[in-house]
Design a protein around this motif. Structure first.
Motif, PDB file in Angstrom:
ATOM      1  N   VAL A 106       0.819  -1.211   0.000  1.00  0.00           N
ATOM      2  CA  VAL A 106       0.000   0.000   0.000  1.00  0.00           C
ATOM      3  C   VAL A 106       0.859   1.270   0.000  1.00  0.00           C
ATOM      4  N   PHE A 107       2.161   1.126   0.160  1.00  0.00           N
ATOM      5  CA  PHE A 107       3.088   2.257   0.170  1.00  0.00           C
ATOM      6  C   PHE A 107       4.282   1.939  -0.723  1.00  0.00           C
ATOM      7  N   THR A 108       4.957   2.983  -1.209  1.00  0.00           N
ATOM      8  CA  THR A 108       6.182   2.823  -1.979  1.00  0.00           C
ATOM      9  C   THR A 108       7.296   3.598  -1.290  1.00  0.00           C
ATOM     10  N   LEU A 109       8.425   2.932  -1.102  1.00  0.00           N
ATOM     11  CA  LEU A 109       9.600   3.522  -0.465  1.00  0.00           C
ATOM     12  C   LEU A 109      10.648   3.796  -1.525  1.00  0.00           C
ATOM     13  N   THR A 110      11.163   5.028  -1.512  1.00  0.00           N
ATOM     14  CA  THR A 110      12.205   5.436  -2.449  1.00  0.00           C
ATOM     15  C   THR A 110      13.321   6.093  -1.659  1.00  0.00           C
ATOM     16  N   TYR A 111      14.555   5.805  -2.029  1.00  0.00           N
ATOM     17  CA  TYR A 111      15.705   6.433  -1.377  1.00  0.00           C
ATOM     18  C   TYR A 111      16.261   7.533  -2.265  1.00  0.00           C
ATOM     19  N   VAL A 112      16.531   8.700  -1.653  1.00  0.00           N
ATOM     20  CA  VAL A 112      17.200   9.804  -2.335  1.00  0.00           C
ATOM     21  C   VAL A 112      18.589   9.876  -1.717  1.00  0.00           C
ATOM     22  N   ASP A 129      20.456  13.196  -0.845  1.00  0.00           N
ATOM     23  CA  ASP A 129      19.969  13.951   0.304  1.00  0.00           C
ATOM     24  C   ASP A 129      19.902  13.128   1.586  1.00  0.00           C
ATOM     25  N   SER A 130      20.353  11.869   1.540  1.00  0.00           N
ATOM     26  CA  SER A 130      20.257  10.962   2.685  1.00  0.00           C
ATOM     27  C   SER A 130      18.830  10.937   3.233  1.00  0.00           C
ATOM     28  N   THR A 131      17.896  10.699   2.333  1.00  0.00           N
ATOM     29  CA  THR A 131      16.484  10.737   2.674  1.00  0.00           C
ATOM     30  C   THR A 131      15.774   9.494   2.152  1.00  0.00           C
ATOM     31  N   ALA A 132      14.883   8.943   2.967  1.00  0.00           N
ATOM     32  CA  ALA A 132      13.994   7.862   2.547  1.00  0.00           C
ATOM     33  C   ALA A 132      12.601   8.465   2.441  1.00  0.00           C
ATOM     34  N   VAL A 133      11.970   8.317   1.290  1.00  0.00           N
ATOM     35  CA  VAL A 133      10.645   8.895   1.061  1.00  0.00           C
ATOM     36  C   VAL A 133       9.630   7.761   1.004  1.00  0.00           C
ATOM     37  N   LEU A 134       8.632   7.831   1.891  1.00  0.00           N
ATOM     38  CA  LEU A 134       7.571   6.838   1.931  1.00  0.00           C
ATOM     39  C   LEU A 134       6.278   7.518   1.528  1.00  0.00           C
ATOM     40  N   GLY A 135       5.692   7.062   0.437  1.00  0.00           N
ATOM     41  CA  GLY A 135       4.471   7.682  -0.061  1.00  0.00           C
ATOM     42  C   GLY A 135       3.467   6.651  -0.504  1.00  0.00           C
ATOM     43  N   PRO A 136       2.384   7.113  -1.106  1.00  0.00           N
ATOM     44  CA  PRO A 136       1.361   6.186  -1.576  1.00  0.00           C
ATOM     45  C   PRO A 136       1.931   5.226  -2.609  1.00  0.00           C
ATOM     46  N   LEU A 137       1.279   4.114  -2.786  1.00  0.00           N
ATOM     47  CA  LEU A 137       1.736   3.105  -3.738  1.00  0.00           C
ATOM     48  C   LEU A 137       1.862   3.709  -5.118  1.00  0.00           C
ATOM     49  N   ALA A 138       3.028   3.553  -5.720  1.00  0.00           N
ATOM     50  CA  ALA A 138       3.282   4.083  -7.060  1.00  0.00           C
ATOM     51  C   ALA A 138       2.414   3.353  -8.077  1.00  0.00           C
ATOM     52  N   ARG A 153       6.558   0.519  10.647  1.00  0.00           N
ATOM     53  CA  ARG A 153       7.765   0.205  11.422  1.00  0.00           C
ATOM     54  C   ARG A 153       9.053   0.662  10.741  1.00  0.00           C
ATOM     55  N   LEU A 154       8.951   1.343   9.610  1.00  0.00           N
ATOM     56  CA  LEU A 154      10.121   1.739   8.830  1.00  0.00           C
ATOM     57  C   LEU A 154      11.046   2.666   9.616  1.00  0.00           C
ATOM     58  N   THR A 155      12.318   2.339   9.611  1.00  0.00           N
ATOM     59  CA  THR A 155      13.341   3.228  10.161  1.00  0.00           C
ATOM     60  C   THR A 155      14.411   3.413   9.089  1.00  0.00           C
ATOM     61  N   ALA A 156      15.129   4.508   9.186  1.00  0.00           N
ATOM     62  CA  ALA A 156      16.173   4.809   8.207  1.00  0.00           C
ATOM     63  C   ALA A 156      17.540   4.678   8.872  1.00  0.00           C
ATOM     64  N   PRO A 157      18.582   4.531   8.085  1.00  0.00           N
ATOM     65  CA  PRO A 157      19.928   4.472   8.659  1.00  0.00           C
ATOM     66  C   PRO A 157      20.254   5.734   9.450  1.00  0.00           C
ATOM     67  N   ARG A 158      21.178   5.620  10.369  1.00  0.00           N
ATOM     68  CA  ARG A 158      21.586   6.751  11.192  1.00  0.00           C
ATOM     69  C   ARG A 158      22.048   7.905  10.296  1.00  0.00           C
ATOM     70  N   GLY A 159      21.561   9.093  10.577  1.00  0.00           N
ATOM     71  CA  GLY A 159      21.911  10.273   9.796  1.00  0.00           C
ATOM     72  C   GLY A 159      20.970  10.522   8.630  1.00  0.00           C
ATOM     73  N   TRP A 160      20.071   9.606   8.380  1.00  0.00           N
ATOM     74  CA  TRP A 160      19.106   9.759   7.295  1.00  0.00           C
ATOM     75  C   TRP A 160      17.794  10.287   7.856  1.00  0.00           C
ATOM     76  N   GLU A 161      17.021  10.921   6.987  1.00  0.00           N
ATOM     77  CA  GLU A 161      15.708  11.436   7.352  1.00  0.00           C
ATOM     78  C   GLU A 161      14.643  10.627   6.623  1.00  0.00           C
ATOM     79  N   VAL A 162      13.534  10.364   7.301  1.00  0.00           N
ATOM     80  CA  VAL A 162      12.398   9.689   6.673  1.00  0.00           C
ATOM     81  C   VAL A 162      11.323  10.733   6.420  1.00  0.00           C
ATOM     82  N   VAL A 163      10.918  10.858   5.173  1.00  0.00           N
ATOM     83  CA  VAL A 163       9.830  11.763   4.798  1.00  0.00           C
ATOM     84  C   VAL A 163       8.627  10.896   4.488  1.00  0.00           C
ATOM     85  N   ARG A 164       7.553  11.111   5.221  1.00  0.00           N
ATOM     86  CA  ARG A 164       6.313  10.357   5.006  1.00  0.00           C
ATOM     87  C   ARG A 164       5.309  11.280   4.323  1.00  0.00           C
TER      88      ARG A 164
END
Length: 122
Positions: free
Chosen positions: A17-23, A26-35, A52-63
Motif C-alpha cells: 500500500v506504500f512505496t519507499l524510495t531512497y534519495v 539527500d540521505s532521505t527515505a521517502v515513503l508515499g502512496p503506492l506508485a 515500522r520503517l526506520t532509516a539508517p543513522r543520519g538519514w531522514e524519513v519523509v512520510r
C-alpha cells in the motif's frame, strides 16, 4: 501472477500500500502512496512494514500524506489537456531557425555555434 503487488519484505505476503524510495544525494527515505507502476529501485511495502520503517543513522524519513484517493476525473482531464497543448505544433515563425555552424559532435549530439552575421544580413 497476481495483479496485486505484494510487500517487498522477505516472507511477507501482504498487499503493498506504500512505496519507499531512497534519495541518496539527500540521505532521505521517502515513503508515499503506492506508485502506479513498480519501479526497479523502489520498494513496495505493506501497512505494517511501512509503519515500522526506520532509516539508517543520519538519514531522514519523509512520510508523504496518503489520503487513499485516486486522481479525480478533473485532474485527469487537466493532465490530458496539458499533454495535448504541449504536443500541438507551434505557430509558424515562432521557432528559431538555426543558422548555426557545427563545431563538435559526440555520438548523436552536436555542438553548434551561431553563424556570424554577414554584412548584407543586418
Amino acid at each position: 501472477m497476481s495483479p496485486v503487488r505484494r510487500c517487498s519484505r522477505t516472507a511477507c505476503s501482504q498487499p503493498a500500500v506504500f512505496t519507499l524510495t531512497y534519495v541518496y544525494a539527500d540521505s532521505t527515505a521517502v515513503l508515499g502512496p503506492l506508485a502506479t507502476y513498480a519501479e526497479p529501485h523502489c520498494y513496495d511495502l505493506c501497512a505494517e512494514h511501512a509503519e515500522r520503517l526506520t532509516a539508517p543513522r543520519g538519514w531522514e524519513v519523509v512520510r508523504l500524506p496518503t489520503d487513499g484517493a485516486s486522481p479525480s476525473s478533473d485532474d485527469l482531464e487537466a493532465l490530458a489537456n496539458a499533454v495535448r497543448e504541449a504536443a500541438r505544433p507551434s505557430p509558424s515563425g515562432t521557432e528559431p531557425v538555426g543558422q548555426g555552424v557545427e563545431v563538435g559532435r559526440r555520438g548523436h549530439l552536436r555542438v553548434l555555434r551561431s553563424a556570424q552575421q554577414q554584412r548584407g544580413d543586418r
